[in-house]
Design an enzyme around this catalytic site. Structure first.
Site, PDB file in Angstrom:
ATOM      1  N   TYR A  73       0.740  -1.118  -0.147  1.00  0.00           N
ATOM      2  CA  TYR A  73      -0.199  -0.283  -0.002  1.00  0.00           C
ATOM      3  C   TYR A  73       0.801   1.378  -0.191  1.00  0.00           C
ATOM      4  O   TYR A  73       0.589   2.317  -0.576  1.00  0.00           O
ATOM      5  CB  TYR A  73      -0.929  -0.022   1.013  1.00  0.00           C
ATOM      6  CG  TYR A  73      -2.193  -0.929   0.692  1.00  0.00           C
ATOM      7  CD1 TYR A  73      -2.108  -2.380   1.223  1.00  0.00           C
ATOM      8  CD2 TYR A  73      -3.002  -0.865   0.107  1.00  0.00           C
ATOM      9  CE1 TYR A  73      -3.025  -3.284   0.702  1.00  0.00           C
ATOM     10  CE2 TYR A  73      -4.187  -1.681  -0.432  1.00  0.00           C
ATOM     11  CZ  TYR A  73      -4.222  -2.861  -0.006  1.00  0.00           C
ATOM     12  OH  TYR A  73      -4.951  -3.779  -0.225  1.00  0.00           O
ATOM     13  N   ASN A 108     -12.338   2.715  -7.044  1.00  0.00           N
ATOM     14  CA  ASN A 108     -11.009   3.063  -6.771  1.00  0.00           C
ATOM     15  C   ASN A 108     -10.939   3.749  -5.445  1.00  0.00           C
ATOM     16  O   ASN A 108     -11.969   4.420  -4.942  1.00  0.00           O
ATOM     17  CB  ASN A 108     -10.644   4.301  -8.040  1.00  0.00           C
ATOM     18  CG  ASN A 108     -10.910   3.614  -9.422  1.00  0.00           C
ATOM     19  OD1 ASN A 108     -10.965   2.326  -9.421  1.00  0.00           O
ATOM     20  ND2 ASN A 108     -11.195   4.432 -10.059  1.00  0.00           N
ATOM     21  N   HIS A 125     -15.024   0.983  -1.966  1.00  0.00           N
ATOM     22  CA  HIS A 125     -13.721   0.156  -1.189  1.00  0.00           C
ATOM     23  C   HIS A 125     -12.885   0.959  -0.632  1.00  0.00           C
ATOM     24  O   HIS A 125     -11.810   0.654  -0.378  1.00  0.00           O
ATOM     25  CB  HIS A 125     -12.881  -0.446  -2.839  1.00  0.00           C
ATOM     26  CG  HIS A 125     -13.653  -1.499  -3.301  1.00  0.00           C
ATOM     27  ND1 HIS A 125     -13.221  -1.876  -4.655  1.00  0.00           N
ATOM     28  CD2 HIS A 125     -14.909  -2.059  -3.211  1.00  0.00           C
ATOM     29  CE1 HIS A 125     -14.208  -2.828  -5.251  1.00  0.00           C
ATOM     30  NE2 HIS A 125     -15.204  -2.793  -4.061  1.00  0.00           N
ATOM     31  N   CYS A 136      -9.104   0.820  17.870  1.00  0.00           N
ATOM     32  CA  CYS A 136     -10.208   1.863  18.134  1.00  0.00           C
ATOM     33  C   CYS A 136     -10.757   2.730  17.225  1.00  0.00           C
ATOM     34  O   CYS A 136     -11.636   3.459  17.245  1.00  0.00           O
ATOM     35  CB  CYS A 136      -9.305   2.656  19.208  1.00  0.00           C
ATOM     36  SG  CYS A 136      -8.361   4.181  18.227  1.00  0.00           S
ATOM     37  N   THR A 195     -13.819  -0.689 -15.720  1.00  0.00           N
ATOM     38  CA  THR A 195     -13.999  -1.868 -14.889  1.00  0.00           C
ATOM     39  C   THR A 195     -14.074  -3.090 -15.424  1.00  0.00           C
ATOM     40  O   THR A 195     -14.694  -3.193 -16.642  1.00  0.00           O
ATOM     41  CB  THR A 195     -14.849  -1.438 -13.818  1.00  0.00           C
ATOM     42  OG1 THR A 195     -14.847  -3.029 -12.639  1.00  0.00           O
ATOM     43  CG2 THR A 195     -16.178  -1.555 -14.301  1.00  0.00           C
ATOM     44  N   SER A 196     -13.410  -4.189 -15.129  1.00  0.00           N
ATOM     45  CA  SER A 196     -13.466  -5.452 -15.751  1.00  0.00           C
ATOM     46  C   SER A 196     -14.793  -6.058 -15.260  1.00  0.00           C
ATOM     47  O   SER A 196     -15.202  -7.165 -15.644  1.00  0.00           O
ATOM     48  CB  SER A 196     -12.203  -6.451 -15.108  1.00  0.00           C
ATOM     49  OG  SER A 196     -12.230  -6.308 -13.822  1.00  0.00           O
ATOM     50  N   ASP A 222     -11.352  -2.287 -23.532  1.00  0.00           N
ATOM     51  CA  ASP A 222     -11.589  -3.850 -24.040  1.00  0.00           C
ATOM     52  C   ASP A 222     -12.998  -4.467 -23.695  1.00  0.00           C
ATOM     53  O   ASP A 222     -13.591  -3.649 -23.297  1.00  0.00           O
ATOM     54  CB  ASP A 222     -10.454  -4.889 -23.334  1.00  0.00           C
ATOM     55  CG  ASP A 222      -9.127  -4.548 -23.728  1.00  0.00           C
ATOM     56  OD1 ASP A 222      -8.726  -4.274 -24.777  1.00  0.00           O
ATOM     57  OD2 ASP A 222      -8.453  -3.996 -22.746  1.00  0.00           O
TER      58      ASP A 222
HETATM   59  N1  APR Z   1     -10.379   3.585 -20.406  1.00  0.00           N
HETATM   60  C1  APR Z   1     -11.359   2.892 -20.241  1.00  0.00           C
HETATM   61  N2  APR Z   1     -11.048   1.490 -19.746  1.00  0.00           N
HETATM   62  C2  APR Z   1      -9.705   1.135 -19.267  1.00  0.00           C
HETATM   63  C3  APR Z   1      -8.442   1.860 -19.642  1.00  0.00           C
HETATM   64  C4  APR Z   1      -8.820   3.138 -20.152  1.00  0.00           C
HETATM   65  N3  APR Z   1      -7.961   4.152 -20.427  1.00  0.00           N
HETATM   66  N4  APR Z   1      -7.670   1.348 -19.205  1.00  0.00           N
HETATM   67  C5  APR Z   1      -7.866  -0.010 -18.926  1.00  0.00           C
HETATM   68  N5  APR Z   1      -9.262  -0.014 -18.970  1.00  0.00           N
HETATM   69  C6  APR Z   1     -10.142  -1.156 -18.587  1.00  0.00           C
HETATM   70  C7  APR Z   1      -9.643  -2.433 -18.721  1.00  0.00           C
HETATM   71  O1  APR Z   1      -9.914  -3.010 -19.978  1.00  0.00           O
HETATM   72  C8  APR Z   1     -10.301  -3.303 -17.523  1.00  0.00           C
HETATM   73  O2  APR Z   1     -11.452  -3.768 -18.200  1.00  0.00           O
HETATM   74  O3  APR Z   1     -10.294  -1.163 -17.159  1.00  0.00           O
HETATM   75  C9  APR Z   1     -10.616  -2.333 -16.573  1.00  0.00           C
HETATM   76  C10 APR Z   1      -9.868  -2.244 -15.446  1.00  0.00           C
HETATM   77  O4  APR Z   1     -10.067  -3.571 -14.659  1.00  0.00           O
HETATM   78  P1  APR Z   1      -9.318  -3.935 -13.365  1.00  0.00           P
HETATM   79  O5  APR Z   1      -7.922  -3.810 -13.561  1.00  0.00           O
HETATM   80  O6  APR Z   1     -10.033  -5.410 -13.160  1.00  0.00           O
HETATM   81  O7  APR Z   1      -9.911  -3.095 -12.269  1.00  0.00           O
HETATM   82  P2  APR Z   1     -11.304  -2.926 -11.536  1.00  0.00           P
HETATM   83  O8  APR Z   1     -12.409  -3.458 -12.363  1.00  0.00           O
HETATM   84  O9  APR Z   1     -11.546  -1.537 -10.961  1.00  0.00           O
HETATM   85  O10 APR Z   1     -10.910  -3.959 -10.282  1.00  0.00           O
HETATM   86  C11 APR Z   1     -12.167  -4.080  -9.567  1.00  0.00           C
HETATM   87  O11 APR Z   1     -10.758  -5.408  -8.022  1.00  0.00           O
HETATM   88  O12 APR Z   1      -8.996  -6.002  -7.139  1.00  0.00           O
HETATM   89  C12 APR Z   1     -10.088  -5.448  -7.053  1.00  0.00           C
HETATM   90  O13 APR Z   1     -10.451  -3.811  -5.063  1.00  0.00           O
HETATM   91  C13 APR Z   1     -10.014  -4.107  -6.473  1.00  0.00           C
HETATM   92  O14 APR Z   1     -11.178  -2.228  -6.902  1.00  0.00           O
HETATM   93  C14 APR Z   1     -10.955  -3.250  -7.528  1.00  0.00           C
HETATM   94  C15 APR Z   1     -11.662  -4.290  -7.944  1.00  0.00           C
END
Ligand code: APR
Length: 257
Positions: A73, A108, A125, A136, A195-196, A222
């Site tokens: 971290y 995020n 998160h 505490c 987000t994935s 993607d």
């Molecule tokens: N613009 C749009 N999308 C993007 C970009 C960009 N410039 N760069 C990457 N991506 C996409 C990728 O294709 C992917 O689908 O962002 C996504 C990131 O996915 P992750 O890395 O899995 O992040 P996230 O979805 O936020 O993860 C969710 O998982 O590990 C835990 O707590 C952590 O909050 C996090 C949670």
């Protein structure tokens, strides 16, 4: 729905949905901060590349090896020192000013939405800059990532401090997911940005919104597990797609001459 390179027609369709909405909801993930130089988790060079989440992002890992967890971290805090919000973060600030009602939800922990000027951000998160006492619940917000020779302890009770983020297997901050679900339930458009869509309960918000009649618009470089069910997938970097979308909403929101 196939991924659509954001054509002007599709951007205009989505901008029209947004301009007509009573409530627009937006859920973001690590991808929106990628253009600020912050590593994502699951992409190339992602934080989970060569590292197991269970080794650095669970209560058990912290119990077993707090030094390793704090190293992980502190490195993320260090990466944030030079990071600034990008055009995608700022576009969402402007979008909130253009629509009737707007709710931003983020997975995020980097604080870049708030730094860009977004208010009322639901941070599902937590916040990586928070130090919280494991005993505490005392807490403080830390800027930077000053080198620490030893594990940090609470000034009130000497308990061990931990980062103020939600680890795998932990409850989300009180009220956070309920507020997010309510927004998802009541919105007419749900933007899902960078987000994935793999981690619950955040990942379920889009399908919940869709069952309640909302249009789900994915903005991602993607395809993801959400792409096939989203009403539209605008393929591209959020730092480019969001400003283009907001420009369209602005035009539609201007009073007719
Ligand atoms: N613009 C749009 N999308 C993007 C970009 C960009 N410039 N760069 C990457 N991506 C996409 C990728 O294709 C992917 O689908 O962002 C996504 C990131 O996915 P992750 O890395 O899995 O992040 P996230 O979805 O936020 O993860 C969710 O998982 O590990 C835990 O707590 C952590 O909050 C996090 C949670």
């Amino acid at each position: 729905m196939a991924a659509v390179e954001p054509s002007s027609e599709m951007l205009n369709t989505v901008a029209t949905w947004i301009a007509r909405a009573d409530l627009v909801c937006c859920m973001t993930g690590a991808g929106i901060s990628a253009e600020s130089g912050i590593a994502t988790f699951r992409g190339p060079d992602g934080l989970w590349e060569g590292r197991r989440p269970e080794d650095v992002a669970t209560p058990e890992a912290f119990q077993r090896d707090p030094e390793s967890v704090w190293r992980f971290y502190q490195a993320r805090r260090k990466a944030l020192i030079s990071a600034r919000p990008n055009a995608g973060h700022f576009a969402l600030v402007r979008l909130a000013e253009l629509v009737a009602d707007f709710q931003l939800i983020t997975q995020n922990v980097d604080g870049l939405h708030r730094e860009a000027g977004s208010r009322e951000v639901i941070e599902l998160h937590g916040d990586v800059r928070i130090d919280r006492c494991t005993n505490c619940q005392w807490e403080t917000r830390v800027e930077g990532a000053a080198e620490r020779s030893a594990l940090p302890h609470c000034p009130e009770c000497d308990g061990l401090l931990r980062p103020g983020v939600v680890w795998f297997g932990e409850m989300l901050p009180p009220g956070a997911i309920e507020a997010a679900q309510l927004a998802a339930e009541n919105c007419q458009v749900m933007l899902v940005v960078g987000t994935s869509s793999l981690v619950q309960p955040a990942a379920a918000l889009a399908s919940w919104a869709q069952t309640q009649g909302a249009k789900v618009v994915e903005i991602n470089t993607d395809s993801t597990v959400l792409s096939s069910s989203a009403d539209v997938h605008l393929r591209g970097p959020s730092g480019e797609v969001l400003p283009a979308l907001v420009a369209g909403v602005r035009i539609l929101s201007e009073p007719r001459p």
